[in-house]
Design a protein around this motif. Structure first.
Motif, PDB file in Angstrom:
ATOM      1  N   GLN A  91      40.196 -10.362  35.184  1.00  0.00           N
ATOM      2  CA  GLN A  91      40.439  -9.172  34.202  1.00  0.00           C
ATOM      3  C   GLN A  91      41.321  -9.610  33.060  1.00  0.00           C
ATOM      4  O   GLN A  91      42.398 -10.235  33.028  1.00  0.00           O
ATOM      5  CB  GLN A  91      41.061  -7.995  34.893  1.00  0.00           C
ATOM      6  N   LEU A  92      40.564  -9.447  31.907  1.00  0.00           N
ATOM      7  CA  LEU A  92      41.117 -10.188  30.681  1.00  0.00           C
ATOM      8  C   LEU A  92      41.377  -9.176  29.676  1.00  0.00           C
ATOM      9  O   LEU A  92      40.059  -8.681  29.373  1.00  0.00           O
ATOM     10  CB  LEU A  92      40.779 -11.472  30.280  1.00  0.00           C
ATOM     11  N   ALA A  93      42.375  -9.074  29.000  1.00  0.00           N
ATOM     12  CA  ALA A  93      42.418  -8.142  27.573  1.00  0.00           C
ATOM     13  C   ALA A  93      43.216  -9.174  26.687  1.00  0.00           C
ATOM     14  O   ALA A  93      44.064  -9.688  27.065  1.00  0.00           O
ATOM     15  CB  ALA A  93      43.077  -6.799  27.884  1.00  0.00           C
ATOM     16  N   PHE A  94      42.794  -8.846  25.310  1.00  0.00           N
ATOM     17  CA  PHE A  94      43.252  -9.867  24.289  1.00  0.00           C
ATOM     18  C   PHE A  94      43.133  -9.239  23.017  1.00  0.00           C
ATOM     19  O   PHE A  94      42.232  -8.229  22.760  1.00  0.00           O
ATOM     20  CB  PHE A  94      42.777 -11.370  24.367  1.00  0.00           C
ATOM     21  N   THR A  95      44.075  -9.666  22.136  1.00  0.00           N
ATOM     22  CA  THR A  95      43.731  -9.464  20.638  1.00  0.00           C
ATOM     23  C   THR A  95      43.592 -10.554  19.636  1.00  0.00           C
ATOM     24  O   THR A  95      44.063 -11.623  19.811  1.00  0.00           O
ATOM     25  CB  THR A  95      45.262  -8.471  20.354  1.00  0.00           C
ATOM     26  N   LEU A  96      42.696 -10.359  18.735  1.00  0.00           N
ATOM     27  CA  LEU A  96      42.454 -11.509  17.754  1.00  0.00           C
ATOM     28  C   LEU A  96      43.394 -11.302  16.632  1.00  0.00           C
ATOM     29  O   LEU A  96      43.356  -9.968  16.020  1.00  0.00           O
ATOM     30  CB  LEU A  96      40.989 -11.556  17.216  1.00  0.00           C
ATOM     31  N   GLN A  97      44.092 -12.388  16.231  1.00  0.00           N
ATOM     32  CA  GLN A  97      44.733 -12.160  14.833  1.00  0.00           C
ATOM     33  C   GLN A  97      43.902 -12.911  13.725  1.00  0.00           C
ATOM     34  O   GLN A  97      43.190 -14.033  14.043  1.00  0.00           O
ATOM     35  CB  GLN A  97      45.814 -12.966  14.628  1.00  0.00           C
ATOM     36  N   VAL A  98      43.409 -12.202  12.634  1.00  0.00           N
ATOM     37  CA  VAL A  98      42.430 -12.903  11.717  1.00  0.00           C
ATOM     38  C   VAL A  98      43.208 -12.430  10.138  1.00  0.00           C
ATOM     39  O   VAL A  98      44.260 -12.204  10.016  1.00  0.00           O
ATOM     40  CB  VAL A  98      41.245 -11.645  11.479  1.00  0.00           C
ATOM     41  N   SER A  99      42.262 -13.020   9.280  1.00  0.00           N
ATOM     42  CA  SER A  99      43.241 -13.340   8.011  1.00  0.00           C
ATOM     43  C   SER A  99      43.078 -11.928   6.865  1.00  0.00           C
ATOM     44  O   SER A  99      43.893 -12.150   6.097  1.00  0.00           O
ATOM     45  CB  SER A  99      42.289 -14.444   7.228  1.00  0.00           C
ATOM     46  N   GLY A 100      42.253 -11.060   7.291  1.00  0.00           N
ATOM     47  CA  GLY A 100      42.266  -9.842   6.590  1.00  0.00           C
ATOM     48  C   GLY A 100      41.291  -8.760   7.167  1.00  0.00           C
ATOM     49  O   GLY A 100      40.894  -8.994   7.965  1.00  0.00           O
ATOM     50  N   LEU A 101      41.245  -7.841   6.452  1.00  0.00           N
ATOM     51  CA  LEU A 101      40.607  -6.688   6.787  1.00  0.00           C
ATOM     52  C   LEU A 101      38.956  -6.762   6.618  1.00  0.00           C
ATOM     53  O   LEU A 101      38.230  -6.089   7.386  1.00  0.00           O
ATOM     54  CB  LEU A 101      41.036  -5.432   5.858  1.00  0.00           C
ATOM     55  N   GLU A 102      38.570  -7.740   5.772  1.00  0.00           N
ATOM     56  CA  GLU A 102      37.166  -8.048   5.559  1.00  0.00           C
ATOM     57  C   GLU A 102      36.712  -8.675   7.157  1.00  0.00           C
ATOM     58  O   GLU A 102      35.600  -8.390   7.605  1.00  0.00           O
ATOM     59  CB  GLU A 102      36.956  -9.033   4.614  1.00  0.00           C
ATOM     60  N   GLU A 103      37.644  -9.378   7.742  1.00  0.00           N
ATOM     61  CA  GLU A 103      37.393 -10.207   8.921  1.00  0.00           C
ATOM     62  C   GLU A 103      37.292  -9.165   9.964  1.00  0.00           C
ATOM     63  O   GLU A 103      36.295  -9.102  11.014  1.00  0.00           O
ATOM     64  CB  GLU A 103      38.279 -11.229   9.156  1.00  0.00           C
ATOM     65  N   VAL A 160      39.429 -16.540  11.994  1.00  0.00           N
ATOM     66  CA  VAL A 160      40.437 -16.204  13.295  1.00  0.00           C
ATOM     67  C   VAL A 160      41.599 -17.238  13.496  1.00  0.00           C
ATOM     68  O   VAL A 160      41.180 -18.339  13.609  1.00  0.00           O
ATOM     69  CB  VAL A 160      39.490 -16.006  14.699  1.00  0.00           C
ATOM     70  N   THR A 161      42.937 -16.631  13.291  1.00  0.00           N
ATOM     71  CA  THR A 161      43.821 -17.697  13.352  1.00  0.00           C
ATOM     72  C   THR A 161      44.525 -17.699  14.882  1.00  0.00           C
ATOM     73  O   THR A 161      45.364 -18.663  15.189  1.00  0.00           O
ATOM     74  CB  THR A 161      44.897 -17.354  12.417  1.00  0.00           C
ATOM     75  N   GLU A 162      44.503 -16.705  15.692  1.00  0.00           N
ATOM     76  CA  GLU A 162      45.101 -16.820  17.059  1.00  0.00           C
ATOM     77  C   GLU A 162      44.454 -15.581  17.996  1.00  0.00           C
ATOM     78  O   GLU A 162      43.952 -14.781  17.488  1.00  0.00           O
ATOM     79  CB  GLU A 162      46.582 -16.505  16.659  1.00  0.00           C
ATOM     80  N   VAL A 163      44.324 -16.390  19.253  1.00  0.00           N
ATOM     81  CA  VAL A 163      44.089 -14.959  20.315  1.00  0.00           C
ATOM     82  C   VAL A 163      45.194 -14.943  21.034  1.00  0.00           C
ATOM     83  O   VAL A 163      46.171 -15.860  21.511  1.00  0.00           O
ATOM     84  CB  VAL A 163      43.059 -16.079  21.336  1.00  0.00           C
ATOM     85  N   LEU A 164      45.616 -13.794  21.208  1.00  0.00           N
ATOM     86  CA  LEU A 164      46.687 -13.062  21.725  1.00  0.00           C
ATOM     87  C   LEU A 164      46.615 -12.404  23.117  1.00  0.00           C
ATOM     88  O   LEU A 164      45.813 -11.227  23.314  1.00  0.00           O
ATOM     89  CB  LEU A 164      47.767 -12.185  20.933  1.00  0.00           C
ATOM     90  N   PHE A 165      46.727 -12.843  24.371  1.00  0.00           N
ATOM     91  CA  PHE A 165      46.590 -12.346  25.594  1.00  0.00           C
ATOM     92  C   PHE A 165      47.457 -11.200  25.673  1.00  0.00           C
ATOM     93  O   PHE A 165      48.683 -11.357  25.733  1.00  0.00           O
ATOM     94  CB  PHE A 165      46.610 -13.440  26.723  1.00  0.00           C
ATOM     95  N   THR A 166      46.910 -10.147  26.366  1.00  0.00           N
ATOM     96  CA  THR A 166      47.686  -8.902  26.629  1.00  0.00           C
ATOM     97  C   THR A 166      47.551  -8.585  27.858  1.00  0.00           C
ATOM     98  O   THR A 166      48.533  -7.809  28.493  1.00  0.00           O
ATOM     99  CB  THR A 166      47.062  -7.781  25.744  1.00  0.00           C
ATOM    100  N   SER A 167      46.571  -9.107  28.676  1.00  0.00           N
ATOM    101  CA  SER A 167      46.432  -8.746  30.132  1.00  0.00           C
ATOM    102  C   SER A 167      45.561 -10.090  30.621  1.00  0.00           C
ATOM    103  O   SER A 167      44.759 -10.560  30.122  1.00  0.00           O
ATOM    104  CB  SER A 167      45.740  -7.593  30.382  1.00  0.00           C
ATOM    105  N   PHE A 168      46.159 -10.430  31.829  1.00  0.00           N
ATOM    106  CA  PHE A 168      45.373 -11.735  32.379  1.00  0.00           C
ATOM    107  C   PHE A 168      45.563 -11.624  33.962  1.00  0.00           C
ATOM    108  O   PHE A 168      46.598 -12.164  34.362  1.00  0.00           O
ATOM    109  CB  PHE A 168      46.009 -13.074  31.963  1.00  0.00           C
ATOM    110  N   ILE A 169      44.605 -11.151  34.603  1.00  0.00           N
ATOM    111  CA  ILE A 169      44.666 -11.184  36.027  1.00  0.00           C
ATOM    112  C   ILE A 169      43.660 -11.606  36.644  1.00  0.00           C
ATOM    113  O   ILE A 169      42.375 -11.455  36.369  1.00  0.00           O
ATOM    114  CB  ILE A 169      44.851  -9.374  36.288  1.00  0.00           C
TER     115      ILE A 169
END
Length: 171
Positions: A91-103, A160-169
């Motif tokens: 079970q995985l939840a994550f957030t992507l960091q991107v360069s701007g609102l267009e992305e 996409v500049t980064e993947v940030l895991f918010t849950s990793f089970i």
């Protein structure tokens, strides 16, 4: 009648002077032409180099945006992992960091493709591959690669500049 030597000398001087001035004129025009060609070539060379550097500087300025980071929250995934010791789930939840609102808009508009790519990636993993910190970093890089891939043939990549895991089970 005797010929006057002064009269003969003068017409010859008049005839000689135009021939000499034509030579000078041709030499001056030739020299001006050479200088103009050299100046034009030098200008082309200088502008050509600057023309190649300018887009690179523009790209750097565009990628180094100032301001708060922009994130895209991805809904959690629950997938079966490849079997090792019985059945296991991730079970995985994550957030992507991107360069701007267009992305953000591009990724949200193509969310079915994003989720499909990531489901295929995640379900191909074994628990032992992703249970370590190194395994999680590798998984993060693979997720970025999947999301960055163009959504259309010959389309642009997503920034996409980064993947940030918010849950990793893993169960």
């Amino acid at each position: 009648m005797k010929a006057n030597p002064k009269l003969k000398a003068e017409p010859k001087a008049e005839v000689a002077a135009p021939a000499n001035s034509k030579k000078k004129l041709v030499m001056i025009l030739g020299l001006v032409g050479v200088l103009a060609a050299a100046g034009g070539g030098g200008a082309w060379f200088m502008l050509k180099d600057k023309g190649e550097e300018a887009p690179a500087k523009h790209k750097k300025a565009a990628s180094a945006k100032v301001g708060p980071p922009v994130y895209v929250i991805i809904e959690p995934f629950t997938v079966n992992l490849q079997p090792e010791n019985g059945e296991q789930y991730l079970q995985l939840a994550f957030t992507l960091q991107v360069s701007g609102l267009e992305e953000v808009e591009v990724i949200k508009n193509n969310m079915p493709k994003v989720r499909s790519r990531l489901l295929l990636l995640l379900s191909s993993k074994r628990a032992s591959e992703i249970n370590t910190p190194e395994g999680k970093q590798q998984l993060s890089a693979e997720i970025m690669e999947q999301v960055r891939a163009p959504f259309e043939d010959k389309g642009p990549q997503q920034d996409v500049t980064e993947v940030l895991f918010t849950s990793f089970i893993i169960q």
